[in-house]
Design a protein around this motif. Structure first.
Motif, PDB file in Angstrom:
ATOM      1  N   ASP A  93       0.828  -1.198   0.000  1.00 19.83           N
ATOM      2  CA  ASP A  93       0.000   0.000   0.000  1.00 19.83           C
ATOM      3  C   ASP A  93       0.868   1.256   0.000  1.00 19.83           C
ATOM      4  O   ASP A  93       0.596   2.220  -0.721  1.00 19.83           O
ATOM      5  CB  ASP A  93      -0.915  -0.009   1.225  1.00 19.83           C
ATOM      6  CG  ASP A  93      -1.871   1.168   1.243  1.00 19.83           C
ATOM      7  OD1 ASP A  93      -2.745   1.231   0.364  1.00 19.83           O
ATOM      8  OD2 ASP A  93      -1.752   2.022   2.134  1.00 19.83           O
TER       9      ASP A  93
ATOM     10  N   TRP B 166     -10.637  10.200  -6.138  1.00 21.67           N
ATOM     11  CA  TRP B 166      -9.752   9.312  -5.382  1.00 21.67           C
ATOM     12  C   TRP B 166      -9.838   9.626  -3.893  1.00 21.67           C
ATOM     13  O   TRP B 166     -10.019   8.726  -3.051  1.00 21.67           O
ATOM     14  CB  TRP B 166      -8.329   9.486  -5.916  1.00 21.67           C
ATOM     15  CG  TRP B 166      -7.279   8.666  -5.229  1.00 21.67           C
ATOM     16  CD1 TRP B 166      -7.442   7.759  -4.230  1.00 21.67           C
ATOM     17  CD2 TRP B 166      -5.872   8.695  -5.513  1.00 21.67           C
ATOM     18  NE1 TRP B 166      -6.224   7.215  -3.866  1.00 21.67           N
ATOM     19  CE2 TRP B 166      -5.255   7.774  -4.641  1.00 21.67           C
ATOM     20  CE3 TRP B 166      -5.089   9.404  -6.421  1.00 21.67           C
ATOM     21  CZ2 TRP B 166      -3.883   7.574  -4.658  1.00 21.67           C
ATOM     22  CZ3 TRP B 166      -3.718   9.182  -6.435  1.00 21.67           C
ATOM     23  CH2 TRP B 166      -3.126   8.276  -5.569  1.00 21.67           C
TER      24      TRP B 166
ATOM     25  N   ASN C 150     -11.235   7.284  -0.822  1.00 23.67           N
ATOM     26  CA  ASN C 150     -10.297   6.992   0.257  1.00 23.67           C
ATOM     27  C   ASN C 150     -10.880   7.401   1.606  1.00 23.67           C
ATOM     28  O   ASN C 150     -10.698   6.724   2.622  1.00 23.67           O
ATOM     29  CB  ASN C 150      -8.982   7.728   0.012  1.00 23.67           C
ATOM     30  CG  ASN C 150      -7.903   7.299   0.978  1.00 23.67           C
ATOM     31  OD1 ASN C 150      -7.489   6.153   1.019  1.00 23.67           O
ATOM     32  ND2 ASN C 150      -7.432   8.246   1.783  1.00 23.67           N
TER      33      ASN C 150
ATOM     34  N   THR D  15     -13.352   4.596   2.615  1.00 26.78           N
ATOM     35  CA  THR D  15     -12.818   3.260   2.909  1.00 26.78           C
ATOM     36  C   THR D  15     -11.771   3.244   4.021  1.00 26.78           C
ATOM     37  O   THR D  15     -11.556   2.192   4.631  1.00 26.78           O
ATOM     38  CB  THR D  15     -12.192   2.657   1.641  1.00 26.78           C
ATOM     39  OG1 THR D  15     -11.172   3.548   1.146  1.00 26.78           O
ATOM     40  CG2 THR D  15     -13.245   2.453   0.567  1.00 26.78           C
ATOM     41  N   SER D  16     -11.137   4.357   4.304  1.00 29.45           N
ATOM     42  CA  SER D  16     -10.044   4.355   5.284  1.00 29.45           C
ATOM     43  C   SER D  16     -10.464   3.878   6.669  1.00 29.45           C
ATOM     44  O   SER D  16      -9.776   3.034   7.269  1.00 29.45           O
ATOM     45  CB  SER D  16      -9.425   5.750   5.367  1.00 29.45           C
ATOM     46  OG  SER D  16      -8.335   5.761   6.261  1.00 29.45           O
TER      47      SER D  16
ATOM     48  N   SER E 107     -10.821  -0.060   6.969  1.00 30.24           N
ATOM     49  CA  SER E 107      -9.731  -0.930   6.500  1.00 30.24           C
ATOM     50  C   SER E 107      -9.222  -1.852   7.599  1.00 30.24           C
ATOM     51  O   SER E 107      -8.684  -2.924   7.315  1.00 30.24           O
ATOM     52  CB  SER E 107      -8.583  -0.086   5.940  1.00 30.24           C
ATOM     53  OG  SER E 107      -8.062   0.772   6.937  1.00 30.24           O
TER      54      SER E 107
ATOM     55  N   LEU F 206     -10.744   1.396  -5.207  1.00 25.92           N
ATOM     56  CA  LEU F 206     -11.249   1.574  -3.844  1.00 25.92           C
ATOM     57  C   LEU F 206     -12.706   1.149  -3.724  1.00 25.92           C
ATOM     58  O   LEU F 206     -13.140   0.691  -2.656  1.00 25.92           O
ATOM     59  CB  LEU F 206     -11.068   3.032  -3.413  1.00 25.92           C
ATOM     60  CG  LEU F 206      -9.631   3.440  -3.078  1.00 25.92           C
ATOM     61  CD1 LEU F 206      -9.530   4.950  -2.909  1.00 25.92           C
ATOM     62  CD2 LEU F 206      -9.143   2.728  -1.821  1.00 25.92           C
TER      63      LEU F 206
ATOM     64  N   PHE G 273     -12.457  -2.390  -3.145  1.00 22.53           N
ATOM     65  CA  PHE G 273     -12.008  -2.609  -1.767  1.00 22.53           C
ATOM     66  C   PHE G 273     -13.180  -2.513  -0.792  1.00 22.53           C
ATOM     67  O   PHE G 273     -13.287  -3.303   0.155  1.00 22.53           O
ATOM     68  CB  PHE G 273     -10.940  -1.573  -1.408  1.00 22.53           C
ATOM     69  CG  PHE G 273     -10.456  -1.657   0.012  1.00 22.53           C
ATOM     70  CD1 PHE G 273      -9.450  -2.541   0.370  1.00 22.53           C
ATOM     71  CD2 PHE G 273     -11.006  -0.849   0.993  1.00 22.53           C
ATOM     72  CE1 PHE G 273      -9.005  -2.621   1.685  1.00 22.53           C
ATOM     73  CE2 PHE G 273     -10.574  -0.917   2.301  1.00 22.53           C
ATOM     74  CZ  PHE G 273      -9.570  -1.808   2.649  1.00 22.53           C
TER      75      PHE G 273
END
Length: 447
Positions: A233, A341, A345, A348-349, A352, A401, A404
């Protein structure tokens, strides 16, 4: 009405902790934002590019320097296990950063030339010390997170911001260039580390702790699976910076780094607080509730971020040259291209860490392979201009993402149905298996 609001906050622990962290984080993030118009005039895009390249090296080292044992500090039920993990992560961090420093001492010159910063090869060596300070601050932060010391973490972020920004302004006025940016970053992180150490040393170092060997065995997936995943990552994120420098020049890196840093700040303001509190909550959730919590987090983040990121998309191109000066106009255009982006992010951060809590690091590892390679290949294959390259990269990462997010929801769904287990569950299972084996050898009953 104020009384009712206070009562709701008193009854809603998660929201209360998030707001506590955000209060300190908000001021801490506001300080460099307010100073940015001055800093952008004290340092040129090229100097900012050198700093960004060096910090990319730091980011890669920090990812693995503590062996990812720092993340595990939040997980154990026993305090002696958590104390042992703090000590294990500290030793791992010290050894790794020392080795990295020695390697950079030998290879700094060719690396600096390859990165396009030959005049700053000795500052590449200094990145080992900066990496140690970053990682050690993270170790102590996870200890505070475990004990819900969010007020201390908020005050610590504020002190770090004051130390870093104040030194940047002072050294910039003295024309230190990229060296001033690096020295100020180290001093800010060193202050953060020392402050957290002084506040927590009695709880960590003066009480019994579990043996290092036992903890390494119980949490072996952290360095074996989670660390390679985190390294990929970091290679992806920071490889983008280094590749832009290789394909274009340090000025292009400076524009990209400035846009990324400033536009990620609104996201980091909320996201870092959500992530820390959410990680602690995930570590204690029982089966049957994981999917609901993860889904709620994703929806909440999407709703929170929708308006700010829309404003960023439309306002960053006209505002950057006004606020930071005409030389930074390209950063505004790059900032708009980064919005999809950064928005994904932001969503999803916080979720995680579900892969760590459910012991599904292997699943994340296999997903990380294409997740790392794809954006770098896109950037390498398509780079007509720096703006065109960043636009293509941003769209690629948005799609990745989104995939993800689907994977995190699937893992949560599986955990609720018995797939995967927490670190303590695994440790208990191993202990039970060892006891059964010993009993069988002695000819006694097994349980």
């Amino acid at each position: 009405m104020i009384g009712r609001l206070r009562q709701k906050l008193a009854n809603h622990e998660f929201l209360r902790h998030v707001l506590t962290l955000m209060s300190g984080t908000a001021v801490a993030q506001l300080i460099p934002i307010l100073a940015s118009p001055i800093i952008s005039r004290l340092y040129t895009p090229a100097e900012m590019g050198v700093f960004t390249i060096c910090m990319s090296v730091v980011a890669v080292v920090v990812t693995i320097s503590a062996g990812r044992y720092d993340l595990a500090i939040v997980l154990p039920r026993k305090e002696e296990d958590a104390r042992g993990l703090v000590k294990l992560a500290t030793r791992f961090n010290t050894v790794v950063c020392t080795v990295v420093g020695l390697l950079l001492l030998v290879f700094a010159e060719p690396l600096a030339e390859r990165m396009g910063i030959p005049g700053f090869r000795w500052w590449l060596v200094a990145t080992a010390g900066i990496s140690w300070a970053f990682a050690q601050a993270s170790v102590f932060s996870y200890w505070c997170n475990r004990h819900k010391g969010y007020g201390l973490l908020a005050r610590n972020k504020l002190g770090q911001a004051v130390a870093t920004t104040g030194t940047q302004l002072g050294l910039g006025a003295l024309s230190w260039g990229p060296a001033g940016l690096l020295v100020s970053t180290f001093l800010g992180q060193a202050w953060s580390t020392v402050n957290l150490f002084l506040r927590s040393r009695k709880e960590i170092y003066r009480l019994p702790h579990t043996s290092t060997r036992q903890l390494m065995r119980e949490h072996r997936k952290m360095p074996l699976l989670n660390a390679p995943t985190a390294l990929m990552d970091s290679v992806r994120t920071n490889g983008v910076t280094l590749l832009i420098g290789n394909l274009f020049d340090s000025v292009a890196v400076g524009h990209f780094g400035q846009a990324w840093k400033l536009l990620q700040t609104p996201a980091a303001l909320i996201n870092s607080s959500l992530s820390q509190v959410f990680f602690q909550k995930l570590a204690t959730v029982e089966r049957g509730g994981m999917l609901r919590i993860v889904r709620q987090s994703a929806v909440r983040s999407a709703l929170i971020g929708a308006v700010p990121f829309t404003l960023i998309y439309f306002l960053s191109p006209p505002l950057f040259p006004i606020v930071f000066g005409e030389p930074w106009a390209m950063s505004g255009l790059i900032g708009a291209a980064l919005v999809p982006w950064l928005f994904m992010n932001f969503i999803t951060s916080p979720i995680s860490t579900v892969f760590i809590v459910t012991q599904r690091q292997g699943t994340l590892f296999w997903f990380s392979l294409p997740f790392t390679v794809t954006p770098l290949l896109v950037l390498w294959a398509y780079h007509p201009t720096v703006l065109g390259a960043v636009t293509a990269l941003s769209l690629t990462m948005t799609v990745m993402l989104a995939a993800f997010l689907v994977l995190a929801l699937w893992v949560s769904w599986g955990y609720d149905r018995g797939v995967g287990r927490k670190a303590d569950d695994e440790a208990a299972a191993e202990a039970e298996a060892e006891a059964a084996a010993e009993a069988e050898q002695l000819g006694g009953p097994t349980t």
